[in-house]
Write a protein that holds these residues in place. Sequence first.
Motif, PDB file in Angstrom:
ATOM      1  N   VAL A   1      -8.638   8.623  -2.141  1.00 33.56           N
ATOM      2  CA  VAL A   1      -8.113   9.981  -2.970  1.00 33.56           C
ATOM      3  C   VAL A   1      -8.644  11.139  -2.144  1.00 33.56           C
ATOM      4  O   VAL A   1      -9.910  11.212  -2.128  1.00 33.56           O
ATOM      5  CB  VAL A   1      -8.619   9.779  -4.153  1.00 33.56           C
ATOM      6  N   ILE A   2      -7.937  12.133  -2.060  1.00 28.18           N
ATOM      7  CA  ILE A   2      -8.389  13.474  -1.522  1.00 28.18           C
ATOM      8  C   ILE A   2      -7.273  14.475  -2.290  1.00 28.18           C
ATOM      9  O   ILE A   2      -6.164  14.192  -2.458  1.00 28.18           O
ATOM     10  CB  ILE A   2      -8.160  13.560   0.123  1.00 28.18           C
ATOM     11  N   LEU A   3      -7.829  15.806  -2.483  1.00 31.12           N
ATOM     12  CA  LEU A   3      -7.818  16.745  -3.054  1.00 31.12           C
ATOM     13  C   LEU A   3      -6.194  17.017  -2.262  1.00 31.12           C
ATOM     14  O   LEU A   3      -6.252  17.435  -1.137  1.00 31.12           O
ATOM     15  CB  LEU A   3      -8.372  17.861  -3.421  1.00 31.12           C
ATOM     16  N   ASP A   4      -5.180  17.473  -2.972  1.00 30.56           N
ATOM     17  CA  ASP A   4      -3.905  17.823  -2.380  1.00 30.56           C
ATOM     18  C   ASP A   4      -3.928  19.279  -2.016  1.00 30.56           C
ATOM     19  O   ASP A   4      -4.344  20.057  -2.771  1.00 30.56           O
ATOM     20  CB  ASP A   4      -2.451  17.413  -3.228  1.00 30.56           C
TER      21      ASP A   4
ATOM     22  N   GLY B   1      -5.572  17.331 -14.352  1.00 33.48           N
ATOM     23  CA  GLY B   1      -4.571  18.343 -14.129  1.00 33.48           C
ATOM     24  C   GLY B   1      -4.450  18.644 -12.637  1.00 33.48           C
ATOM     25  O   GLY B   1      -3.497  18.923 -12.200  1.00 33.48           O
ATOM     26  N   GLU B   2      -5.360  18.226 -11.790  1.00 26.05           N
ATOM     27  CA  GLU B   2      -5.461  18.561 -10.292  1.00 26.05           C
ATOM     28  C   GLU B   2      -4.620  17.483  -9.813  1.00 26.05           C
ATOM     29  O   GLU B   2      -4.457  16.204 -10.121  1.00 26.05           O
ATOM     30  CB  GLU B   2      -6.727  18.564  -9.853  1.00 26.05           C
ATOM     31  N   LYS B   3      -3.657  17.851  -8.475  1.00 25.24           N
ATOM     32  CA  LYS B   3      -3.132  16.976  -7.607  1.00 25.24           C
ATOM     33  C   LYS B   3      -3.851  16.289  -6.469  1.00 25.24           C
ATOM     34  O   LYS B   3      -4.723  17.298  -5.931  1.00 25.24           O
ATOM     35  CB  LYS B   3      -1.618  17.762  -7.254  1.00 25.24           C
ATOM     36  N   PHE B   4      -3.542  15.060  -6.470  1.00 22.30           N
ATOM     37  CA  PHE B   4      -4.462  14.292  -5.342  1.00 22.30           C
ATOM     38  C   PHE B   4      -3.290  13.692  -4.564  1.00 22.30           C
ATOM     39  O   PHE B   4      -2.290  13.073  -4.917  1.00 22.30           O
ATOM     40  CB  PHE B   4      -5.603  13.500  -5.826  1.00 22.30           C
ATOM     41  N   LYS B   5      -3.869  13.370  -3.087  1.00 24.32           N
ATOM     42  CA  LYS B   5      -3.018  12.580  -2.385  1.00 24.32           C
ATOM     43  C   LYS B   5      -3.647  11.260  -2.531  1.00 24.32           C
ATOM     44  O   LYS B   5      -4.918  11.114  -2.315  1.00 24.32           O
ATOM     45  CB  LYS B   5      -3.001  13.245  -1.028  1.00 24.32           C
ATOM     46  N   VAL B   6      -3.165  10.205  -3.251  1.00 24.06           N
ATOM     47  CA  VAL B   6      -3.748   9.032  -3.477  1.00 24.06           C
ATOM     48  C   VAL B   6      -3.350   7.762  -2.715  1.00 24.06           C
ATOM     49  O   VAL B   6      -2.042   7.729  -2.693  1.00 24.06           O
ATOM     50  CB  VAL B   6      -3.477   8.636  -4.951  1.00 24.06           C
ATOM     51  N   LYS B   7      -3.961   7.257  -2.469  1.00 31.70           N
ATOM     52  CA  LYS B   7      -3.749   5.753  -1.546  1.00 31.70           C
ATOM     53  C   LYS B   7      -3.922   4.630  -2.290  1.00 31.70           C
ATOM     54  O   LYS B   7      -5.353   4.417  -2.663  1.00 31.70           O
ATOM     55  CB  LYS B   7      -4.192   5.666   0.012  1.00 31.70           C
TER      56      LYS B   7
ATOM     57  N   VAL C   1       0.958  -1.322   0.026  1.00 30.01           N
ATOM     58  CA  VAL C   1      -0.062   0.079   0.155  1.00 30.01           C
ATOM     59  C   VAL C   1       0.845   1.137   0.044  1.00 30.01           C
ATOM     60  O   VAL C   1       1.820   1.397   0.789  1.00 30.01           O
ATOM     61  CB  VAL C   1      -0.899   0.119   1.211  1.00 30.01           C
ATOM     62  N   LEU C   2       0.800   2.235  -1.174  1.00 24.53           N
ATOM     63  CA  LEU C   2       1.474   3.426  -1.103  1.00 24.53           C
ATOM     64  C   LEU C   2       0.583   4.657  -1.046  1.00 24.53           C
ATOM     65  O   LEU C   2      -0.652   4.236  -1.590  1.00 24.53           O
ATOM     66  CB  LEU C   2       2.030   3.437  -2.405  1.00 24.53           C
ATOM     67  N   THR C   3       1.299   5.658  -0.530  1.00 26.06           N
ATOM     68  CA  THR C   3       0.468   7.057  -0.575  1.00 26.06           C
ATOM     69  C   THR C   3       1.413   8.046  -1.303  1.00 26.06           C
ATOM     70  O   THR C   3       2.364   8.102  -0.902  1.00 26.06           O
ATOM     71  CB  THR C   3       0.243   7.218   0.805  1.00 26.06           C
ATOM     72  N   GLU C   4       0.939   8.520  -2.336  1.00 30.37           N
ATOM     73  CA  GLU C   4       1.742   9.433  -3.271  1.00 30.37           C
ATOM     74  C   GLU C   4       0.915  10.637  -3.633  1.00 30.37           C
ATOM     75  O   GLU C   4      -0.441  10.624  -3.653  1.00 30.37           O
ATOM     76  CB  GLU C   4       2.189   8.625  -4.562  1.00 30.37           C
ATOM     77  N   THR C   5       1.571  11.670  -4.222  1.00 33.16           N
ATOM     78  CA  THR C   5       0.737  12.721  -4.672  1.00 33.16           C
ATOM     79  C   THR C   5       1.019  12.556  -6.033  1.00 33.16           C
ATOM     80  O   THR C   5       2.052  12.465  -6.637  1.00 33.16           O
ATOM     81  CB  THR C   5       1.522  14.008  -4.107  1.00 33.16           C
TER      82      THR C   5
ATOM     83  N   PHE D   1      -6.551   7.044 -14.728  1.00 34.23           N
ATOM     84  CA  PHE D   1      -4.926   7.277 -15.495  1.00 34.23           C
ATOM     85  C   PHE D   1      -4.296   8.726 -14.324  1.00 34.23           C
ATOM     86  O   PHE D   1      -4.939  10.025 -14.327  1.00 34.23           O
ATOM     87  CB  PHE D   1      -4.906   7.709 -16.710  1.00 34.23           C
ATOM     88  N   PHE D   2      -3.216   8.252 -13.759  1.00 31.43           N
ATOM     89  CA  PHE D   2      -2.468   9.444 -12.848  1.00 31.43           C
ATOM     90  C   PHE D   2      -0.997   9.318 -13.348  1.00 31.43           C
ATOM     91  O   PHE D   2      -0.539   8.637 -14.126  1.00 31.43           O
ATOM     92  CB  PHE D   2      -2.443   9.063 -11.450  1.00 31.43           C
ATOM     93  N   THR D   3      -0.380  10.467 -13.239  1.00 27.72           N
ATOM     94  CA  THR D   3       1.215  10.832 -13.091  1.00 27.72           C
ATOM     95  C   THR D   3       1.766  11.029 -12.069  1.00 27.72           C
ATOM     96  O   THR D   3       1.445  11.750 -11.224  1.00 27.72           O
ATOM     97  CB  THR D   3       1.399  12.042 -14.443  1.00 27.72           C
ATOM     98  N   ASP D   4       3.026  10.474 -11.862  1.00 26.60           N
ATOM     99  CA  ASP D   4       3.546  10.499 -10.588  1.00 26.60           C
ATOM    100  C   ASP D   4       4.388  11.962 -10.685  1.00 26.60           C
ATOM    101  O   ASP D   4       4.584  12.463 -11.709  1.00 26.60           O
ATOM    102  CB  ASP D   4       4.189   9.440  -9.936  1.00 26.60           C
ATOM    103  N   GLU D   5       5.213  12.364  -9.566  1.00 29.17           N
ATOM    104  CA  GLU D   5       6.190  13.243  -9.469  1.00 29.17           C
ATOM    105  C   GLU D   5       7.379  13.220 -10.530  1.00 29.17           C
ATOM    106  O   GLU D   5       7.796  14.024 -10.953  1.00 29.17           O
ATOM    107  CB  GLU D   5       6.432  13.818  -8.160  1.00 29.17           C
ATOM    108  N   GLN D   6       7.634  11.893 -11.027  1.00 28.89           N
ATOM    109  CA  GLN D   6       8.676  11.673 -11.914  1.00 28.89           C
ATOM    110  C   GLN D   6       8.196  11.433 -13.281  1.00 28.89           C
ATOM    111  O   GLN D   6       8.773  10.970 -14.033  1.00 28.89           O
ATOM    112  CB  GLN D   6       9.393  10.360 -11.455  1.00 28.89           C
ATOM    113  N   GLN D   7       7.074  11.867 -13.517  1.00 30.43           N
ATOM    114  CA  GLN D   7       6.290  11.860 -14.729  1.00 30.43           C
ATOM    115  C   GLN D   7       6.093  10.250 -15.164  1.00 30.43           C
ATOM    116  O   GLN D   7       5.917   9.985 -16.524  1.00 30.43           O
ATOM    117  CB  GLN D   7       6.946  12.751 -15.900  1.00 30.43           C
TER     118      GLN D   7
END
Length: 103
Positions: free
Chosen positions: A100-103, A75-81, A28-32, A44-50
């Motif tokens: 998912v929560i809005l970052d 285009g919005e950033k979310f904190k995704v678990k 289980v991971l949590t990322e922006t 479909f999401f993109t992480d900070e390393q594109q």
Amino acid sequence: MKSIILLLTTVISFTMLSPEISTSKKEVLTETLTFDAYEGGYFFFTDEQQEPLILVSDSQASISLKKLQANEVTGEKFKVKYKNTATEGETSNQGLLLHVILD
């Protein structure tokens, strides 16, 4: 010869009876992440390393996914678990969306 057979039998038996050593990274991971799109049941999401990340919604996901499903927040950033379901050697990143929560 009997020693070799006994050794091989022991090793094979041990590997069959021991818990499976998984080559998958099911954690289980949590990322922006940046939301890219929703289509055909996949988010479909993109992480900070594109790097792209494809997630499937858990029916127990803790937010209303209607805005994501309508692609209203592209285009919005979310904190995704999420739970990573990709196995080693796969080229795509896949997972099960948990929260998912809005970052």
